[in-house]
Design a protein around this motif. Structure first.
Motif, mmCIF file in Angstrom:
data_model
loop_
_atom_site.group_PDB
_atom_site.id
_atom_site.type_symbol
_atom_site.label_atom_id
_atom_site.label_comp_id
_atom_site.label_asym_id
_atom_site.label_seq_id
_atom_site.Cartn_x
_atom_site.Cartn_y
_atom_site.Cartn_z
ATOM 1 N N TYR A 127 3.260 3.346 -3.868
ATOM 2 C CA TYR A 127 2.971 4.528 -4.685
ATOM 3 C C TYR A 127 3.798 5.729 -4.233
ATOM 4 N N GLN A 128 4.361 5.664 -3.021
ATOM 5 C CA GLN A 128 5.142 6.781 -2.502
ATOM 6 C C GLN A 128 6.597 6.767 -2.969
ATOM 7 N N SER A 132 0.816 -1.220 0.000
ATOM 8 C CA SER A 132 0.000 0.000 0.000
ATOM 9 C C SER A 132 0.845 1.264 0.000
ATOM 10 N N SER A 133 2.171 1.102 0.199
ATOM 11 C CA SER A 133 3.057 2.270 0.260
ATOM 12 C C SER A 133 3.916 2.435 -0.984
#
Length: 444
Positions: free
Chosen positions: A273-274, A270-271
């Motif tokens: 994209y950062q 979920s991270s």
């Protein structure tokens, strides 16, 4: 910089059936494998500068073995000699790869491990190809817990058991930060490194496994749809584990490794994209050595150990049962006797030679650095390093470049908790401060 290159390889290091497994007070003959163990080698090059990270699905790494590996690389005229950060994931269901308590590694296995290590490093180096480096950070607050608790009598106890009515509070906090490094080649991910603070001891028993880091890698690969290599670098975790004393469920077994691995995978996925590209990937490596003196027993501690030994001298280990830190909290006589013997050995059979340990730092540009910590450091060491490091993303590699056991800060000694219980090989109370100081010198 556009001349950043990356190469990767992995080799199988799963032990043969019957070889003892490491991680508890008693060796357990291996009866099979839930999943295979690996040595993973990631090699980096920018211009003429090279560095590597080599991760093992093992409980610990013997410093002499690692020095011998570097010597072999020197003999091979490898530019990676003395520029490899070696680290272990600390699985408690892997073979012995160094001395722990009175048990040590199988010589034939260590020869096999050396061969596989050199093969992985060599293959990774020859596979160097243009790449890009991306970074991100996230956190997880629900899977790790400080495992040292202050009890009603004022003493510190490790793993006191679920719903123990004598618990007052945890001795400290946790480190929820997860640092991610992703290497991309030809517009697709080629490696993901995750720096996570948690103990790697969820399964127990006598079946080999890479524990939750192995299950995390599988879960990430399943979600992404291809076998992206995932390397877990364990951050300081000496006083951290996965047991929540306020829940009733059983938290030991392969199912627990799967649960934690999948949960960390979810946080990481979920991270992604950062992720931000690092334009400056200039490589710098630095090394240093420091002395890690052994703990000196006080007269009071020696007298207490002698008394405990006398009270439990006839106790014996029960055949066929693993002894864990929870047995200490329960006051199992055989374990109390074992720890009393270890404490007495500090005074009656001290180790007299100097213990010299290595640290290695790898930096990429001005934002990213990896630093090795040759122990199971308490999170307070990591906090002190990160707070004073000039690198915004400082990856902390516990069990890196060797293993001298648990190391806390001075306040963690003398009040209980098995991690800091006296033993011949336990580092002195001041070694934590020494490790922080030497790390920060490298990170300047």
């Amino acid at each position: 910089m556009s001349n950043f290159e990356f190469g990767y390889a992995r080799c199988d290091i799963t032990p043969a059936i019957g070889l003892p497994l490491c991680g508890y007070f008693n060796p357990r003959p291996n009866k099979g494998a839930f999943d295979r163990l690996s040595v993973k080698a990631a090699v980096f090059r920018t211009g003429n500068e090279v560095a590597a990270v080599v991760s093992y699905d093992l409980c610990l790494l013997d410093a002499k073995f690692l020095r011998d590996l570097d010597a072999k690389l020197s003999e091979m005229s490898s530019p990676l000699a003395n520029k490899v950060l070696y680290c272990a994931t600390h699985t408690h269901t892997g073979p012995y790869s160094g001395k722990i308590f009175d048990d040590t590694a199988d010589p034939a296995y260590m020869e096999f491990l050396e061969k596989q290590s050199l093969t992985a490093i060599t293959q990774a180096f020859v596979s160097l190809a243009p790449a890009e480096l991306y970074t991100a950070e996230t956190e997880c607050t629900t899977l790790a817990f400080n495992r040292r608790y202050i009890m009603k009598n004022g003493k510190t106890v490790t793993n006191p058991g679920k719903f123990n009515p004598d618990i007052v509070r945890p001795e400290g906090g946790i480190d929820p930060k997860i640092i991610l490094l992703e290497v991309r080649q030809f517009d697709r991910p080629a490696l993901l490194i995750a720096n996570i603070s948690n103990h790697t001891d969820t399964i127990g028993g006598d079946i080999v496994s890479a524990d939750w880091p192995g299950r995390m890698e599988k879960a990430i690969q399943q979600e992404l749809g291809f076998d992206l290599p995932v390397m877990t670098i364990i951050a300081p975790q000496g006083n951290i584990n996965h047991f929540n004393v306020n829940t009733p469920g059983n938290q030991t077994g392969f199912d627990e490794a799967c649960r934690i691995g999948k949960a960390y995978a979810g946080v990481i996925l979920s991270s992604l994209y950062q992720l931000k590209k690092q334009e400056n990937t200039a490589i710098v490596t630095k090394t240093c050595e420091f002395e890690a003196p052994y703990l000196q027993l006080t007269d009071e501690e020696y007298a207490e150990a002698k008394q405990i030994y006398e009270e439990n001298k006839d106790a014996v280990m029960e055949a066929g049962r693993d002894f864990t830190s929870e047995d200490i909290a329960k006051g199992v006589p055989a374990v109390k006797k074992l720890f009393a013997e270890m404490a007495i050995g500090c005074r009656e059979n001290p180790i007299t030679e100097k213990r010299i340990e290595r640290q290695l730092m790898i930096a990429f540009g001005e934002e990213v650095a990896l630093i090795s910590l040759p122990c199971e450091p308490f999170i307070e060491l990591g906090e002190a390093i990160r707070e004073n490091s000039k690198y915004p993303l400082t990856v902390l590699a516990a069990l890196g470049m060797g293993e001298i056991g648990y190391v806390g800060m001075p306040q963690h000694y003398g009040n209980g908790g098995y991690e800091t219980s006296p033993a011949r090989t336990l580092a002195d109370r001041t070694v934590g401060q020494t490790i922080v100081k030497s790390a920060l010198e490298l990170l300047k």
